[in-house]
Design a protein around this motif. Structure first.
Motif, PDB file in Angstrom:
ATOM      1  N   GLU A 166       0.108  -8.753   2.569  1.00  0.00           N
ATOM      2  CA  GLU A 166       1.534  -8.436   2.428  1.00  0.00           C
ATOM      3  C   GLU A 166       2.103  -7.967   3.768  1.00  0.00           C
ATOM      4  O   GLU A 166       1.500  -7.166   4.456  1.00  0.00           O
ATOM      5  CB  GLU A 166       1.712  -7.335   1.367  1.00  0.00           C
ATOM      6  CG  GLU A 166       3.189  -7.066   1.080  1.00  0.00           C
ATOM      7  CD  GLU A 166       3.382  -6.115  -0.096  1.00  0.00           C
ATOM      8  OE1 GLU A 166       4.511  -5.733  -0.354  1.00  0.00           O
ATOM      9  OE2 GLU A 166       2.363  -5.758  -0.713  1.00  0.00           O
ATOM     10  N   HIS A 167       3.270  -8.477   4.105  1.00  0.00           N
ATOM     11  CA  HIS A 167       3.912  -8.174   5.382  1.00  0.00           C
ATOM     12  C   HIS A 167       4.884  -7.012   5.162  1.00  0.00           C
ATOM     13  O   HIS A 167       5.943  -7.212   4.584  1.00  0.00           O
ATOM     14  CB  HIS A 167       4.644  -9.426   5.864  1.00  0.00           C
ATOM     15  CG  HIS A 167       4.968  -9.380   7.325  1.00  0.00           C
ATOM     16  ND1 HIS A 167       5.230  -8.222   7.996  1.00  0.00           N
ATOM     17  CD2 HIS A 167       5.057 -10.377   8.243  1.00  0.00           C
ATOM     18  CE1 HIS A 167       5.493  -8.510   9.253  1.00  0.00           C
ATOM     19  NE2 HIS A 167       5.391  -9.815   9.426  1.00  0.00           N
ATOM     20  N   ALA A 168       4.509  -5.796   5.636  1.00  0.00           N
ATOM     21  CA  ALA A 168       5.345  -4.608   5.397  1.00  0.00           C
ATOM     22  C   ALA A 168       6.279  -4.278   6.562  1.00  0.00           C
ATOM     23  O   ALA A 168       7.104  -3.373   6.451  1.00  0.00           O
ATOM     24  CB  ALA A 168       4.450  -3.401   5.120  1.00  0.00           C
ATOM     25  N   ARG A 169       6.142  -4.972   7.667  1.00  0.00           N
ATOM     26  CA  ARG A 169       6.944  -4.619   8.831  1.00  0.00           C
ATOM     27  C   ARG A 169       8.440  -4.763   8.574  1.00  0.00           C
ATOM     28  O   ARG A 169       9.259  -4.010   9.110  1.00  0.00           O
ATOM     29  CB  ARG A 169       6.536  -5.480  10.027  1.00  0.00           C
ATOM     30  CG  ARG A 169       5.259  -4.998  10.705  1.00  0.00           C
ATOM     31  CD  ARG A 169       4.923  -5.818  11.908  1.00  0.00           C
ATOM     32  NE  ARG A 169       4.588  -7.196  11.542  1.00  0.00           N
ATOM     33  CZ  ARG A 169       4.283  -8.144  12.408  1.00  0.00           C
ATOM     34  NH1 ARG A 169       4.278  -7.880  13.696  1.00  0.00           N
ATOM     35  NH2 ARG A 169       3.976  -9.362  12.002  1.00  0.00           N
ATOM     36  N   HIS A 170       8.789  -5.752   7.754  1.00  0.00           N
ATOM     37  CA  HIS A 170      10.211  -5.968   7.456  1.00  0.00           C
ATOM     38  C   HIS A 170      10.812  -4.717   6.810  1.00  0.00           C
ATOM     39  O   HIS A 170      11.904  -4.265   7.189  1.00  0.00           O
ATOM     40  CB  HIS A 170      10.358  -7.172   6.529  1.00  0.00           C
ATOM     41  CG  HIS A 170      11.741  -7.301   5.952  1.00  0.00           C
ATOM     42  ND1 HIS A 170      12.797  -7.798   6.679  1.00  0.00           N
ATOM     43  CD2 HIS A 170      12.221  -6.975   4.723  1.00  0.00           C
ATOM     44  CE1 HIS A 170      13.887  -7.783   5.915  1.00  0.00           C
ATOM     45  NE2 HIS A 170      13.558  -7.304   4.721  1.00  0.00           N
ATOM     46  N   PHE A 171      10.081  -4.133   5.875  1.00  0.00           N
ATOM     47  CA  PHE A 171      10.601  -2.970   5.167  1.00  0.00           C
ATOM     48  C   PHE A 171      10.599  -1.733   6.067  1.00  0.00           C
ATOM     49  O   PHE A 171      11.485  -0.876   5.976  1.00  0.00           O
ATOM     50  CB  PHE A 171       9.758  -2.726   3.914  1.00  0.00           C
ATOM     51  CG  PHE A 171       9.752  -3.901   2.992  1.00  0.00           C
ATOM     52  CD1 PHE A 171      10.858  -4.187   2.210  1.00  0.00           C
ATOM     53  CD2 PHE A 171       8.649  -4.742   2.921  1.00  0.00           C
ATOM     54  CE1 PHE A 171      10.854  -5.280   1.362  1.00  0.00           C
ATOM     55  CE2 PHE A 171       8.649  -5.840   2.080  1.00  0.00           C
ATOM     56  CZ  PHE A 171       9.752  -6.110   1.295  1.00  0.00           C
ATOM     57  N   LYS A 172       9.630  -1.624   7.006  1.00  0.00           N
ATOM     58  CA  LYS A 172       9.597  -0.505   7.938  1.00  0.00           C
ATOM     59  C   LYS A 172      10.789  -0.553   8.883  1.00  0.00           C
ATOM     60  O   LYS A 172      11.435   0.463   9.160  1.00  0.00           O
ATOM     61  CB  LYS A 172       8.291  -0.527   8.730  1.00  0.00           C
ATOM     62  CG  LYS A 172       8.123   0.660   9.680  1.00  0.00           C
ATOM     63  CD  LYS A 172       6.794   0.603  10.390  1.00  0.00           C
ATOM     64  CE  LYS A 172       6.599   1.835  11.271  1.00  0.00           C
ATOM     65  NZ  LYS A 172       7.642   1.952  12.300  1.00  0.00           N
ATOM     66  N   ARG A 173      11.095  -1.756   9.353  1.00  0.00           N
ATOM     67  CA  ARG A 173      12.245  -1.889  10.243  1.00  0.00           C
ATOM     68  C   ARG A 173      13.540  -1.539   9.522  1.00  0.00           C
ATOM     69  O   ARG A 173      14.437  -0.920  10.088  1.00  0.00           O
ATOM     70  CB  ARG A 173      12.316  -3.311  10.780  1.00  0.00           C
ATOM     71  CG  ARG A 173      11.217  -3.628  11.795  1.00  0.00           C
ATOM     72  CD  ARG A 173      11.223  -5.095  12.145  1.00  0.00           C
ATOM     73  NE  ARG A 173      10.168  -5.410  13.103  1.00  0.00           N
ATOM     74  CZ  ARG A 173       9.838  -6.654  13.434  1.00  0.00           C
ATOM     75  NH1 ARG A 173      10.468  -7.686  12.867  1.00  0.00           N
ATOM     76  NH2 ARG A 173       8.882  -6.864  14.320  1.00  0.00           N
ATOM     77  N   LYS A 174      13.592  -1.946   8.265  1.00  0.00           N
ATOM     78  CA  LYS A 174      14.786  -1.633   7.496  1.00  0.00           C
ATOM     79  C   LYS A 174      14.943  -0.122   7.319  1.00  0.00           C
ATOM     80  O   LYS A 174      16.044   0.424   7.442  1.00  0.00           O
ATOM     81  CB  LYS A 174      14.709  -2.314   6.127  1.00  0.00           C
ATOM     82  CG  LYS A 174      15.964  -2.148   5.291  1.00  0.00           C
ATOM     83  CD  LYS A 174      15.842  -2.926   4.003  1.00  0.00           C
ATOM     84  CE  LYS A 174      17.114  -2.746   3.152  1.00  0.00           C
ATOM     85  NZ  LYS A 174      17.026  -3.508   1.885  1.00  0.00           N
ATOM     86  N   ALA A 175      13.817   0.585   7.073  1.00  0.00           N
ATOM     87  CA  ALA A 175      13.863   2.038   6.920  1.00  0.00           C
ATOM     88  C   ALA A 175      14.248   2.707   8.241  1.00  0.00           C
ATOM     89  O   ALA A 175      15.024   3.672   8.272  1.00  0.00           O
ATOM     90  CB  ALA A 175      12.513   2.557   6.429  1.00  0.00           C
ATOM     91  N   ASP A 176      13.703   2.204   9.366  1.00  0.00           N
ATOM     92  CA  ASP A 176      14.051   2.763  10.676  1.00  0.00           C
ATOM     93  C   ASP A 176      15.525   2.561  10.982  1.00  0.00           C
ATOM     94  O   ASP A 176      16.193   3.450  11.529  1.00  0.00           O
ATOM     95  CB  ASP A 176      13.191   2.118  11.771  1.00  0.00           C
ATOM     96  CG  ASP A 176      11.737   2.517  11.658  1.00  0.00           C
ATOM     97  OD1 ASP A 176      11.451   3.526  10.987  1.00  0.00           O
ATOM     98  OD2 ASP A 176      10.886   1.814  12.247  1.00  0.00           O
ATOM     99  N   ALA A 177      16.027   1.389  10.636  1.00  0.00           N
ATOM    100  CA  ALA A 177      17.440   1.106  10.881  1.00  0.00           C
ATOM    101  C   ALA A 177      18.329   2.034  10.063  1.00  0.00           C
ATOM    102  O   ALA A 177      19.351   2.527  10.548  1.00  0.00           O
ATOM    103  CB  ALA A 177      17.747  -0.348  10.566  1.00  0.00           C
TER     104      ALA A 177
END
Length: 359
Positions: free
Chosen positions: A23-34
């Motif tokens: 599972e690719h979680a980086r997308h959701f981490k970037r969204k949280a950082d943004a």
């Protein structure tokens, strides 16, 4: 690669997986950082602490250079003084980001300057310049708030002026070169500043009526304030002294270089430095400007009030006069004591006289 994942509530959301199937979680981490960044920027806007990221990296040195360009419309002498102050500021803060300077940094800087032996009045002037530069950065939107305030101010200090005696003034007059003696007369008995004495033209003096009208300073620069243009009456003896000097040395200026040409403030100050060593009791730091202090002491000792002294020295307010020369006036407490004592003494005399008459 993407797949569909079912949520507990029965809806579906996309699930991102990389080439290995994880599972690719980086997308959701970037969204949280943004979202976190957006929240921080919103809070800064609400609190009034937001600064444009484009200008957040501006250094103190960069801003000083930009500030000086806008400040260059003022008189050349004023700009030169600002350049000297900015050199001190840039030497300490130059490479730092403008927004990184804290009030504690400013206090440490002024303490360092004092420990280096700089006069309190000069350290105070440097702090005022830094405050001016920082305030303009705030006004320009580059800085959120200035690190300078009354709490960081080092205090101006109020050293008492050096007051020469009449004998020392005449000794100084006799010790300078003959062509510069009119400058000593203008400083001690008219109250002109160095640049004003150098800039005084023959046409600015009414020798018949005994009036000096300061119009310019140095090589044709305007005076700082309208108050500086105040006409100054002088006694006939002084008018004759100045007239004789003009007749002897010639030229369009009252103070010359000995060849009929205008002299410089540097030449006058150098002559004072050389002559003060020949006068008993004059301190090493005695300057031409201290001749104005002599005039103030002369007027005060003659019993003139603060408004008259203010007018003669061309101060902008009586407060300036009192702050500088208040200690030269007679002690007000002793004057009050004498006034009350006179009333009581008169009352006692009256009672004694009445008692004698009754007897």
């Amino acid at each position: 690669m993407a797949s569909i994942a079912r949520r507990p509530d029965g809806t579906y959301r996309p699930r991102f997986r990389d080439a290995t199937g994880k599972e690719h979680a980086r997308h959701f981490k970037r969204k949280a950082d943004a979202q976190r960044w957006l929240d921080e920027q919103t809070a800064a806007l609400v609190n009034g602490t937001w600064a444009d990221p484009k200008t957040a990296k501006v250094t103190v040195s960069d801003w000083c250079d930009t500030w000086l360009i806008g400040y260059g419309t003022r008189r050349p002498r004023t700009v030169r003084q600002a350049e000297v102050h900015l050199a001190q500021i840039k030497a300490h803060f130059g490479g730092r980001r403008l927004a990184a300077v804290r009030p504690s940094d400013v206090r440490s800087w002024t303490a360092k300057l004092k420990n280096a032996g700089l006069a309190p009045s000069y350290v105070y002037a440097l702090h005022n310049r830094l405050s001016q530069v920082m305030s303009d950065a705030v006004h320009d939107g580059i800085l959120v708030r200035s690190p300078c305030s009354r709490r960081t101010s080092p205090g101006a200090g109020k050293p008492r002026p050096l007051v020469a005696t009449t004998a020392q003034v005449w000794a100084l007059h006799d010790a300078v070169p003959a062509h510069l003696r009119p400058a000593v007369l203008l400083g001690a008995f008219v109250g002109l500043r160095t640049a004003e004495a150098v800039g005084l033209r023959v046409a600015d003096v009414d020798f018949m009526r005994g009036v000096v009208r300061p119009v310019q300073q140095g090589p044709g620069e305007e005076l700082k304030t309208e108050t500086s243009r105040t006409p100054l009456p002088i006694p006939q003896q002084l008018a004759l002294e100045l007239s004789a000097a003009v007749a002897r040395w010639g030229g369009d200026y009252v103070v010359t270089d000995g060849l009929g040409r205008q002299t410089s403030t540097w030449a006058v100050e150098r002559a004072i430095r050389a002559a003060r060593r020949k006068v008993d009791g004059l301190p090493e730091d005695f300057r031409f400007h201290d001749l104005r202090h002599y005039l103030a002491s002369l007027l005060i000792a003659s019993g003139l009030d603060v408004k008259v002294v203010q007018h003669r020295l061309r101060h902008g307010s009586a407060k300036t006069t009192l702050d500088t020369y208040g200690h030269l006036w007679p002690d007000s407490n002793e004057s009050a004591r004498a006034a009350v004592g006179a009333v009581l003494a008169a009352r006692a005399d009256s009672l004694r006289t009445t008692a004698a008459d009754q007897r």
